[in-house]
Design a protein around this motif. Structure first.
Motif, PDB file in Angstrom:
ATOM      1  N   GLN A 100       0.553  -1.045   0.062  1.00  0.00           N
ATOM      2  CA  GLN A 100       0.010  -0.035  -0.030  1.00  0.00           C
ATOM      3  C   GLN A 100       0.672   1.269   0.138  1.00  0.00           C
ATOM      4  OE1 GLN A 100      -2.340  -1.273   3.659  1.00  0.00           O
ATOM      5  NE2 GLN A 100      -4.051  -0.474   2.615  1.00  0.00           N
ATOM      6  N   LEU A 101       2.119   1.332   0.343  1.00  0.00           N
ATOM      7  CA  LEU A 101       2.932   2.604   0.689  1.00  0.00           C
ATOM      8  C   LEU A 101       3.837   2.579  -0.523  1.00  0.00           C
ATOM      9  CD1 LEU A 101       4.021   1.845   4.290  1.00  0.00           C
ATOM     10  CD2 LEU A 101       2.113   3.390   3.357  1.00  0.00           C
ATOM     11  N   VAL A 102       4.471   1.341  -1.119  1.00  0.00           N
ATOM     12  CA  VAL A 102       5.312   1.382  -2.032  1.00  0.00           C
ATOM     13  C   VAL A 102       4.825   2.119  -3.445  1.00  0.00           C
ATOM     14  CG1 VAL A 102       6.794   0.154  -3.897  1.00  0.00           C
ATOM     15  CG2 VAL A 102       6.645  -0.684  -1.277  1.00  0.00           C
ATOM     16  N   ASP A 103       5.545   3.253  -4.001  1.00  0.00           N
ATOM     17  CA  ASP A 103       5.193   3.825  -5.041  1.00  0.00           C
ATOM     18  C   ASP A 103       4.340   5.273  -4.589  1.00  0.00           C
ATOM     19  OD1 ASP A 103       5.996   4.394  -7.882  1.00  0.00           O
ATOM     20  OD2 ASP A 103       4.063   3.790  -8.340  1.00  0.00           O
ATOM     21  N   LEU A 104       4.166   5.271  -3.449  1.00  0.00           N
ATOM     22  CA  LEU A 104       3.444   6.502  -3.039  1.00  0.00           C
ATOM     23  C   LEU A 104       4.431   7.746  -3.251  1.00  0.00           C
ATOM     24  CD1 LEU A 104       1.196   5.831   0.322  1.00  0.00           C
ATOM     25  CD2 LEU A 104       0.485   5.808  -1.912  1.00  0.00           C
ATOM     26  N   GLU A 105       3.734   8.894  -3.636  1.00  0.00           N
ATOM     27  CA  GLU A 105       4.355  10.062  -3.849  1.00  0.00           C
ATOM     28  C   GLU A 105       4.463  10.762  -2.461  1.00  0.00           C
ATOM     29  OE1 GLU A 105       2.614  13.798  -5.448  1.00  0.00           O
ATOM     30  OE2 GLU A 105       3.751  13.193  -7.143  1.00  0.00           O
ATOM     31  N   VAL A 106       5.990  11.151  -1.987  1.00  0.00           N
ATOM     32  CA  VAL A 106       6.128  11.651  -0.610  1.00  0.00           C
ATOM     33  C   VAL A 106       6.302  13.245  -0.948  1.00  0.00           C
ATOM     34  CG1 VAL A 106       7.772  11.802   1.352  1.00  0.00           C
ATOM     35  CG2 VAL A 106       7.192   9.598  -0.075  1.00  0.00           C
ATOM     36  N   VAL A 107       5.425  13.961  -0.085  1.00  0.00           N
ATOM     37  CA  VAL A 107       5.570  15.386  -0.155  1.00  0.00           C
ATOM     38  C   VAL A 107       5.610  16.150   1.320  1.00  0.00           C
ATOM     39  CG1 VAL A 107       4.020  15.822  -2.454  1.00  0.00           C
ATOM     40  CG2 VAL A 107       2.928  15.680  -0.278  1.00  0.00           C
ATOM     41  N   THR A 108       5.929  17.165   1.463  1.00  0.00           N
ATOM     42  CA  THR A 108       6.141  17.658   2.600  1.00  0.00           C
ATOM     43  C   THR A 108       4.856  18.608   2.971  1.00  0.00           C
ATOM     44  OG1 THR A 108       6.945  19.909   1.746  1.00  0.00           O
ATOM     45  CG2 THR A 108       8.562  18.252   2.549  1.00  0.00           C
ATOM     46  N   GLU A 109       4.397  19.263   4.150  1.00  0.00           N
ATOM     47  CA  GLU A 109       3.178  19.867   4.139  1.00  0.00           C
ATOM     48  C   GLU A 109       2.897  20.888   3.469  1.00  0.00           C
ATOM     49  OE1 GLU A 109       3.733  20.535   8.570  1.00  0.00           O
ATOM     50  OE2 GLU A 109       1.839  19.340   8.769  1.00  0.00           O
ATOM     51  N   ASP A 110       3.917  21.646   2.753  1.00  0.00           N
ATOM     52  CA  ASP A 110       3.549  22.823   1.831  1.00  0.00           C
ATOM     53  C   ASP A 110       3.550  22.189   0.409  1.00  0.00           C
ATOM     54  OD1 ASP A 110       6.426  22.330   1.209  1.00  0.00           O
ATOM     55  OD2 ASP A 110       7.150  24.270   1.851  1.00  0.00           O
ATOM     56  N   GLY A 111       3.576  21.094   0.200  1.00  0.00           N
ATOM     57  CA  GLY A 111       3.392  20.266  -1.081  1.00  0.00           C
ATOM     58  C   GLY A 111       4.537  20.164  -1.913  1.00  0.00           C
ATOM     59  N   THR A 112       5.987  20.429  -1.171  1.00  0.00           N
ATOM     60  CA  THR A 112       6.967  20.012  -2.142  1.00  0.00           C
ATOM     61  C   THR A 112       7.440  18.653  -2.053  1.00  0.00           C
ATOM     62  OG1 THR A 112       8.008  22.149  -0.984  1.00  0.00           O
ATOM     63  CG2 THR A 112       9.773  20.477  -1.851  1.00  0.00           C
ATOM     64  N   LEU A 113       7.664  18.136  -3.635  1.00  0.00           N
ATOM     65  CA  LEU A 113       7.767  16.925  -3.664  1.00  0.00           C
ATOM     66  C   LEU A 113       9.255  16.327  -3.122  1.00  0.00           C
ATOM     67  CD1 LEU A 113       6.916  14.247  -5.040  1.00  0.00           C
ATOM     68  CD2 LEU A 113       8.289  15.244  -7.316  1.00  0.00           C
ATOM     69  N   VAL A 114       9.250  15.424  -2.292  1.00  0.00           N
ATOM     70  CA  VAL A 114      10.346  14.830  -1.872  1.00  0.00           C
ATOM     71  C   VAL A 114      10.748  13.573  -2.785  1.00  0.00           C
ATOM     72  CG1 VAL A 114      11.352  13.457   0.220  1.00  0.00           C
ATOM     73  CG2 VAL A 114       9.718  15.459   0.545  1.00  0.00           C
ATOM     74  N   GLY A 115       9.770  12.581  -3.290  1.00  0.00           N
ATOM     75  CA  GLY A 115      10.160  11.562  -4.033  1.00  0.00           C
ATOM     76  C   GLY A 115       9.215  10.624  -3.837  1.00  0.00           C
ATOM     77  N   ARG A 116       9.414   9.357  -4.387  1.00  0.00           N
ATOM     78  CA  ARG A 116       8.602   8.097  -4.109  1.00  0.00           C
ATOM     79  C   ARG A 116       9.034   6.958  -3.268  1.00  0.00           C
ATOM     80  NH1 ARG A 116       4.296   8.071  -7.034  1.00  0.00           N
ATOM     81  NH2 ARG A 116       3.816   9.376  -8.783  1.00  0.00           N
ATOM     82  N   VAL A 151      -1.221   9.625   5.635  1.00  0.00           N
ATOM     83  CA  VAL A 151      -0.843   8.302   4.547  1.00  0.00           C
ATOM     84  C   VAL A 151      -2.254   8.172   3.938  1.00  0.00           C
ATOM     85  CG1 VAL A 151      -0.221   6.072   4.289  1.00  0.00           C
ATOM     86  CG2 VAL A 151       0.903   7.252   6.040  1.00  0.00           C
ATOM     87  N   ASP A 152      -2.222   8.245   2.519  1.00  0.00           N
ATOM     88  CA  ASP A 152      -3.326   8.293   1.659  1.00  0.00           C
ATOM     89  C   ASP A 152      -3.292   7.602   0.453  1.00  0.00           C
ATOM     90  OD1 ASP A 152      -5.777   8.599   0.319  1.00  0.00           O
ATOM     91  OD2 ASP A 152      -5.497  11.046  -0.270  1.00  0.00           O
ATOM     92  N   PRO A 153      -3.364   6.043   0.775  1.00  0.00           N
ATOM     93  CA  PRO A 153      -3.026   5.376  -0.407  1.00  0.00           C
ATOM     94  C   PRO A 153      -3.885   5.399  -1.509  1.00  0.00           C
ATOM     95  CG  PRO A 153      -2.906   3.927   1.681  1.00  0.00           C
ATOM     96  CD  PRO A 153      -3.411   5.472   1.930  1.00  0.00           C
ATOM     97  N   ALA A 154      -5.093   5.768  -1.409  1.00  0.00           N
ATOM     98  CA  ALA A 154      -6.139   6.052  -2.315  1.00  0.00           C
ATOM     99  C   ALA A 154      -5.731   7.208  -3.191  1.00  0.00           C
ATOM    100  CB  ALA A 154      -7.729   6.127  -1.764  1.00  0.00           C
ATOM    101  N   GLY A 156      -2.714   8.236  -3.541  1.00  0.00           N
ATOM    102  CA  GLY A 156      -1.273   8.083  -4.026  1.00  0.00           C
ATOM    103  C   GLY A 156      -0.221   9.011  -3.535  1.00  0.00           C
ATOM    104  N   ARG A 157      -0.556   9.398  -2.358  1.00  0.00           N
ATOM    105  CA  ARG A 157       0.628  10.209  -1.549  1.00  0.00           C
ATOM    106  C   ARG A 157       0.739  10.115  -0.081  1.00  0.00           C
ATOM    107  NH1 ARG A 157      -0.233  16.462  -0.593  1.00  0.00           N
ATOM    108  NH2 ARG A 157      -1.965  16.225   0.920  1.00  0.00           N
ATOM    109  N   LEU A 158       1.790  10.440   0.681  1.00  0.00           N
ATOM    110  CA  LEU A 158       1.806  10.687   2.095  1.00  0.00           C
ATOM    111  C   LEU A 158       2.637  11.888   2.213  1.00  0.00           C
ATOM    112  CD1 LEU A 158       5.016   9.615   2.910  1.00  0.00           C
ATOM    113  CD2 LEU A 158       4.077   7.323   2.866  1.00  0.00           C
ATOM    114  N   VAL A 159       2.350  12.433   3.379  1.00  0.00           N
ATOM    115  CA  VAL A 159       2.713  13.943   3.756  1.00  0.00           C
ATOM    116  C   VAL A 159       3.704  13.640   4.826  1.00  0.00           C
ATOM    117  CG1 VAL A 159       2.285  16.099   4.893  1.00  0.00           C
ATOM    118  CG2 VAL A 159       0.719  15.186   3.015  1.00  0.00           C
ATOM    119  N   VAL A 160       5.046  14.108   4.746  1.00  0.00           N
ATOM    120  CA  VAL A 160       5.908  14.064   5.933  1.00  0.00           C
ATOM    121  C   VAL A 160       6.208  15.616   6.564  1.00  0.00           C
ATOM    122  CG1 VAL A 160       7.266  12.212   4.702  1.00  0.00           C
ATOM    123  CG2 VAL A 160       7.831  14.462   4.265  1.00  0.00           C
ATOM    124  N   THR A 161       6.696  15.609   7.795  1.00  0.00           N
ATOM    125  CA  THR A 161       6.971  16.932   8.551  1.00  0.00           C
ATOM    126  C   THR A 161       8.243  16.314   8.902  1.00  0.00           C
ATOM    127  OG1 THR A 161       5.792  16.022  10.499  1.00  0.00           O
ATOM    128  CG2 THR A 161       4.419  17.694   8.944  1.00  0.00           C
TER     129      THR A 161
END
Length: 192
Positions: A100-116, A151-154, A156-161
């Motif tokens: 469920q987690l692999v290949d999710l887009e990882v972004v910061t709270e302000d929307g900056t893309l970190v990676g996958r 974490v939002d698998p549906a 396609g992303r998760l947010v990190v702080t």
């Protein structure tokens, strides 16, 4: 879909029992008597669980056909793999299977893309998200609620702080807004 649910440790006693390092939040379902598990390396299995018990806080299993210490010791470091319906999800909404987690887009709270998320590394203390950045570098992010609040698998992303320095490969603050505070939180669960 296959999930790693345990790793066989050392032999326990002389009657073919082994200790296992559990890698599932549902051991009563995945590692119960009668469960047939694939293995890595594949030539060792499949293995059928005959019985299980907890001894000194560790799960001890006996497999059908494994009757002595030598046979049990030969299984050491073997991964036990369960077949799981890809649509199945853990009962706890704060737990996730690796797939469920692999290949999710990882972004910061302000929307900056970190990676996958490339993979999940299951360590004894906590799980780590192995995140591949667009430049090919990897960053390891502890999978704890304080750092991964959403974490939002549906979706396609998760947010990190991330705390200061976590996303900077040199370990130094860059002042580019990637950092954020947070206290240590509880480990989120996930199967391999």
């Amino acid at each position: 879909m296959q999930l790693v649910v345990a790793r066989i440790g050392r032999a326990h006693g002389i009657r073919g029992e082994v200790t296992v390092e559990v890698r599932t939040d549902e051991p009563e379902i995945r590692l119960g008597p009668g469960a047939v598990l694939a293995t890595d390396p594949p030539e060792v299995g499949p293995l059928t669980i005959e019985s299980g018990r907890v001894h000194s806080g560790r799960l001890v299993l006996r497999f059908v056909g494994v009757r002595d210490r030598s046979a049990a010791e030969a299984l050491r470091n073997t991964l036990l793999i369960a077949e799981v319906d890809p649509e199945e999800t853990p009962e706890d909404p704060e737990e996730f299977y690796d797939h469920q987690l692999v290949d999710l887009e990882v972004v910061t709270e302000d929307g900056t893309l970190v990676g996958r998320v490339a993979e999940i590394s299951h360590l004894p203390g906590q799980d780590l998200l192995v995140v591949e950045r667009s430049d090919g570098d990897e960053v390891l992010i502890p999978f704890v609620h304080a750092i991964v609040p959403e974490v939002d698998p549906a979706g396609g992303r998760l947010v990190v702080t991330p705390p200061p320095g976590l996303l900077d490969p040199t370990g130094e603050e860059t002042g580019d807004g990637d950092g954020g505070g947070g206290s240590d939180g509880g480990t989120r669960g996930s199967d391999l």
